[in-house]
Design a protein around this motif. Structure first.
Motif, PDB file in Angstrom:
ATOM      1  N   LEU A   6       0.826  -1.209   0.000  1.00 38.41           N
ATOM      2  CA  LEU A   6       0.000   0.000   0.000  1.00 38.41           C
ATOM      3  C   LEU A   6       0.859   1.257   0.000  1.00 38.41           C
ATOM      4  O   LEU A   6       0.606   2.202  -0.763  1.00 38.41           O
ATOM      5  CB  LEU A   6      -0.924  -0.011   1.220  1.00 38.41           C
ATOM      6  CG  LEU A   6      -1.870   1.194   1.355  1.00 38.41           C
ATOM      7  CD1 LEU A   6      -2.799   1.283   0.157  1.00 38.41           C
ATOM      8  CD2 LEU A   6      -2.680   1.095   2.650  1.00 38.41           C
ATOM      9  N   VAL A   7       1.892   1.273   0.833  1.00 43.08           N
ATOM     10  CA  VAL A   7       2.787   2.434   0.891  1.00 43.08           C
ATOM     11  C   VAL A   7       3.489   2.637  -0.445  1.00 43.08           C
ATOM     12  O   VAL A   7       3.577   3.758  -0.960  1.00 43.08           O
ATOM     13  CB  VAL A   7       3.821   2.261   2.026  1.00 43.08           C
ATOM     14  CG1 VAL A   7       4.907   3.335   1.929  1.00 43.08           C
ATOM     15  CG2 VAL A   7       3.135   2.330   3.379  1.00 43.08           C
ATOM     16  N   TYR A   9       2.563   1.659  -3.440  1.00 43.79           N
ATOM     17  CA  TYR A   9       1.628   2.117  -4.470  1.00 43.79           C
ATOM     18  C   TYR A   9       1.340   3.605  -4.314  1.00 43.79           C
ATOM     19  O   TYR A   9       1.349   4.361  -5.296  1.00 43.79           O
ATOM     20  CB  TYR A   9       0.327   1.329  -4.399  1.00 43.79           C
ATOM     21  CG  TYR A   9      -0.752   1.908  -5.280  1.00 43.79           C
ATOM     22  CD1 TYR A   9      -0.656   1.829  -6.670  1.00 43.79           C
ATOM     23  CD2 TYR A   9      -1.848   2.568  -4.729  1.00 43.79           C
ATOM     24  CE1 TYR A   9      -1.626   2.384  -7.482  1.00 43.79           C
ATOM     25  CE2 TYR A   9      -2.821   3.124  -5.544  1.00 43.79           C
ATOM     26  CZ  TYR A   9      -2.706   3.034  -6.915  1.00 43.79           C
ATOM     27  OH  TYR A   9      -3.664   3.593  -7.724  1.00 43.79           O
ATOM     28  N   CYS A  10       1.106   4.036  -3.082  1.00 47.14           N
ATOM     29  CA  CYS A  10       0.773   5.449  -2.845  1.00 47.14           C
ATOM     30  C   CYS A  10       1.943   6.360  -3.212  1.00 47.14           C
ATOM     31  O   CYS A  10       1.763   7.366  -3.912  1.00 47.14           O
ATOM     32  CB  CYS A  10       0.389   5.655  -1.383  1.00 47.14           C
ATOM     33  SG  CYS A  10      -1.178   4.887  -0.917  1.00 47.14           S
ATOM     34  N   THR A  11       3.142   6.023  -2.759  1.00 47.24           N
ATOM     35  CA  THR A  11       4.287   6.898  -3.031  1.00 47.24           C
ATOM     36  C   THR A  11       4.713   6.832  -4.497  1.00 47.24           C
ATOM     37  O   THR A  11       5.203   7.814  -5.043  1.00 47.24           O
ATOM     38  CB  THR A  11       5.466   6.531  -2.128  1.00 47.24           C
ATOM     39  OG1 THR A  11       5.809   5.145  -2.294  1.00 47.24           O
ATOM     40  CG2 THR A  11       5.129   6.784  -0.670  1.00 47.24           C
ATOM     41  N   THR A  13       2.628   6.539  -6.958  1.00 43.97           N
ATOM     42  CA  THR A  13       1.676   7.429  -7.619  1.00 43.97           C
ATOM     43  C   THR A  13       2.070   8.887  -7.406  1.00 43.97           C
ATOM     44  O   THR A  13       2.004   9.702  -8.337  1.00 43.97           O
ATOM     45  CB  THR A  13       0.258   7.184  -7.082  1.00 43.97           C
ATOM     46  OG1 THR A  13      -0.092   5.812  -7.296  1.00 43.97           O
ATOM     47  CG2 THR A  13      -0.755   8.068  -7.796  1.00 43.97           C
ATOM     48  N   LEU A  14       2.507   9.220  -6.193  1.00 41.62           N
ATOM     49  CA  LEU A  14       2.983  10.581  -5.931  1.00 41.62           C
ATOM     50  C   LEU A  14       4.175  10.917  -6.826  1.00 41.62           C
ATOM     51  O   LEU A  14       4.269  12.021  -7.373  1.00 41.62           O
ATOM     52  CB  LEU A  14       3.394  10.728  -4.462  1.00 41.62           C
ATOM     53  CG  LEU A  14       2.310  10.567  -3.400  1.00 41.62           C
ATOM     54  CD1 LEU A  14       2.911  10.768  -2.014  1.00 41.62           C
ATOM     55  CD2 LEU A  14       1.159  11.538  -3.624  1.00 41.62           C
ATOM     56  N   LYS A 193       0.356   5.496 -13.543  1.00 41.35           N
ATOM     57  CA  LYS A 193      -0.649   5.212 -12.514  1.00 41.35           C
ATOM     58  C   LYS A 193      -1.239   3.824 -12.732  1.00 41.35           C
ATOM     59  O   LYS A 193      -1.408   3.046 -11.786  1.00 41.35           O
ATOM     60  CB  LYS A 193      -1.741   6.284 -12.540  1.00 41.35           C
ATOM     61  CG  LYS A 193      -1.317   7.617 -11.918  1.00 41.35           C
ATOM     62  CD  LYS A 193      -2.341   8.703 -12.147  1.00 41.35           C
ATOM     63  CE  LYS A 193      -3.654   8.426 -11.471  1.00 41.35           C
ATOM     64  NZ  LYS A 193      -4.613   9.547 -11.651  1.00 41.35           N
ATOM     65  N   ARG A 197      -0.494   0.437 -10.336  1.00 41.07           N
ATOM     66  CA  ARG A 197      -1.612  -0.321  -9.768  1.00 41.07           C
ATOM     67  C   ARG A 197      -1.505  -1.796 -10.152  1.00 41.07           C
ATOM     68  O   ARG A 197      -1.674  -2.688  -9.308  1.00 41.07           O
ATOM     69  CB  ARG A 197      -2.930   0.284 -10.250  1.00 41.07           C
ATOM     70  CG  ARG A 197      -4.158  -0.330  -9.615  1.00 41.07           C
ATOM     71  CD  ARG A 197      -5.375   0.582  -9.750  1.00 41.07           C
ATOM     72  NE  ARG A 197      -5.616   0.986 -11.139  1.00 41.07           N
ATOM     73  CZ  ARG A 197      -5.499   2.236 -11.590  1.00 41.07           C
ATOM     74  NH1 ARG A 197      -5.127   3.214 -10.781  1.00 41.07           N
ATOM     75  NH2 ARG A 197      -5.762   2.533 -12.852  1.00 41.07           N
ATOM     76  N   THR A 360      -3.509  16.985   4.311  1.00 39.94           N
ATOM     77  CA  THR A 360      -2.688  16.153   3.424  1.00 39.94           C
ATOM     78  C   THR A 360      -1.224  16.240   3.805  1.00 39.94           C
ATOM     79  O   THR A 360      -0.506  15.222   3.823  1.00 39.94           O
ATOM     80  CB  THR A 360      -2.875  16.594   1.960  1.00 39.94           C
ATOM     81  OG1 THR A 360      -4.258  16.529   1.622  1.00 39.94           O
ATOM     82  CG2 THR A 360      -2.086  15.708   1.023  1.00 39.94           C
TER      83      THR A 360
END
Length: 396
Positions: A6-7, A9-11, A13-14, A193, A197, A360
């Motif tokens: 999860l971390v 994927y999020c970073t 994307t950032l 992106k 994913r 945020t």
């Protein structure tokens, strides 16, 4: 694993949002991590990855020999089949001496494609063998609390092993360090992106299945690399999986080394613009091509010398410290927070001009701090593991 996935994927994307400065479609491109913000940590981790892949290849090639040795001896004992991985590590290094002369990413597509195909090959084989091993016993050997504390594992050792495991998982999700280099148009943001994913979902699925079934099948006796276990059968299918791992690592080594190669060569060309040794390209027609054909190899003396030195150094270090899990854990720990979390978070905050103490901003800062703590404990566990392995190797 799910938390790391999860971390990551999020970073990731950032980080995809930061490929272009300003407008995500029309803004100025950042072709590398160095262009985007800072690449010094990236360069160190790319070199470390080359060392880790070299060690892993030697271990898997050694496993092929051991598996066949045990099979010939009737599976009585694997002790007599043990040998040193150093010759196999050196053989992998020799292969990389040749492959490292591939000029850039653009000429590497075929090797990268082979590596990707091999990763699926050994993943499916490994998972199938683990399921078969588990089915043959009909019971789960592992426990929910992990390795049992007893005569062979003290409470302190278990804590260090848990910390080291965090580094191993972090290394498994380390593709962020080359994410900017491999982004491609059109619409890099949307493309990456979707790619993030898909890749995180697929790799996490395989990691979870292989890890859980492997531990269920072997319990506390699970090896650091399940494909090096002589307890999996049939042996010939295990050999195919290990060959696939080696072929995968041949390509992975290049994918992770090319950004470092390019960085050094670009700096050398900038610092010595008039040097023929650094800048002269000589076209060498490849065998089988016609005189007016386009099949040439661009030979450069600096590229030959620098990349040869890089491969030799990484191979020598791999021979001296051939402890795969501990080295990988340390590399994962060192690279996880700065490359996977800190830089993407800070780049996104700067790019989006997030207000200090906004919701945020606070959430991203908390994420970064939490991952920093994970990096510290993972690094400590991996260093402790390397020290124990060095003591054991000296004792033997």
């Amino acid at each position: 694993m799910l938390c790391f996935a999860l971390v990551t994927y999020c970073t990731s994307t950032l980080l995809s949002y930061c490929y272009r400065s300003g407008d995500p479609v029309l803004g100025t491109r950042s072709y590398s991590y160095m262009d985007a913000l800072c690449g010094c940590v990236q360069q160190f981790n790319l070199f470390g990855s080359a060392v880790g892949y070299t060690i892993a290849s030697g271990v898997n090639m050694l496993a092929i020999r051991q598996t066949n040795c045990v099979h010939r001896s009737g599976g009585v004992s694997s002790g007599a089949c043990s040998t040193n991985a150093s010759p196999y590590i050196i053989a992998f290094g020799v292969a990389q001496l040749i492959l490292s002369q591939i000029k850039n990413f653009g000429q590497l597509w075929w090797l990268s494609s082979v590596a990707a195909a091999m990763s699926f090959t050994y993943s499916f084989i490994g998972l199938g063998l683990e399921i078969a091993k588990f089915a043959s016993t009909g019971r789960i050997k592992g426990t929910i609390t992990g390795v049992s504390i007893g005569p062979t594992v003290t409470p302190v050792q278990k804590v260090w092993r848990v910390f080291q495991a965090l580094g191993n998982i972090a290394f498994a999700y380390s593709y962020n360090m080359i994410l900017i280099e491999i982004q491609s148009p059109p619409s890099e943001l949307e493309t990456m992106k979707v790619a993030n994913r898909f890749s995180v979902a697929v790799t996490t699925l395989f990691y979870m299945l292989c890890g859980c079934f492997g531990y269920a099948a072997f319990g506390d006796s699970s090896p650091g690399n399940l494909l090096t276990s002589t307890g999996l059968k049939p042996y010939w299918l295990l050999d195919i999986a290990n060959v696939a791992v080696v072929l995968h690592l041949l390509g992975a080594y290049q994918v992770y080394s090319q950004p470092l190669f390019a960085f050094v060569e670009e700096k050398a060309a900038k610092w010595f613009p008039d040097s023929r040794f650094v800048n002269k390209e000589t076209k060498i027609r490849l065998p089988g091509s016609s005189k007016d054909g386009n099949y040439y190899y661009n030979f450069n003396m600096f590229r030959l010398v620098w990349r040869t030195v890089f491969v030799v150094v990484s191979t020598v270090i791999s021979v001296l410290v051939p402890f795969f899990n501990d080295v990988v854990g340390l590399l994962g720990a060192i690279g996880f927070w700065p490359l996977t979390v800190y830089f993407p978070v800070e780049m996104y905050i700067a790019e989006r001009k997030l207000a200090r103490w906004s919701r945020t901003w606070v959430l991203l800062k908390l994420l970064s701090f939490g991952c920093f703590v994970v990096t510290l404990v993972a690094a400590a566990g991996s260093v402790a593991g390397i020290i124990d392995d060095l003591k054991a190797s000296k004792g033997s």
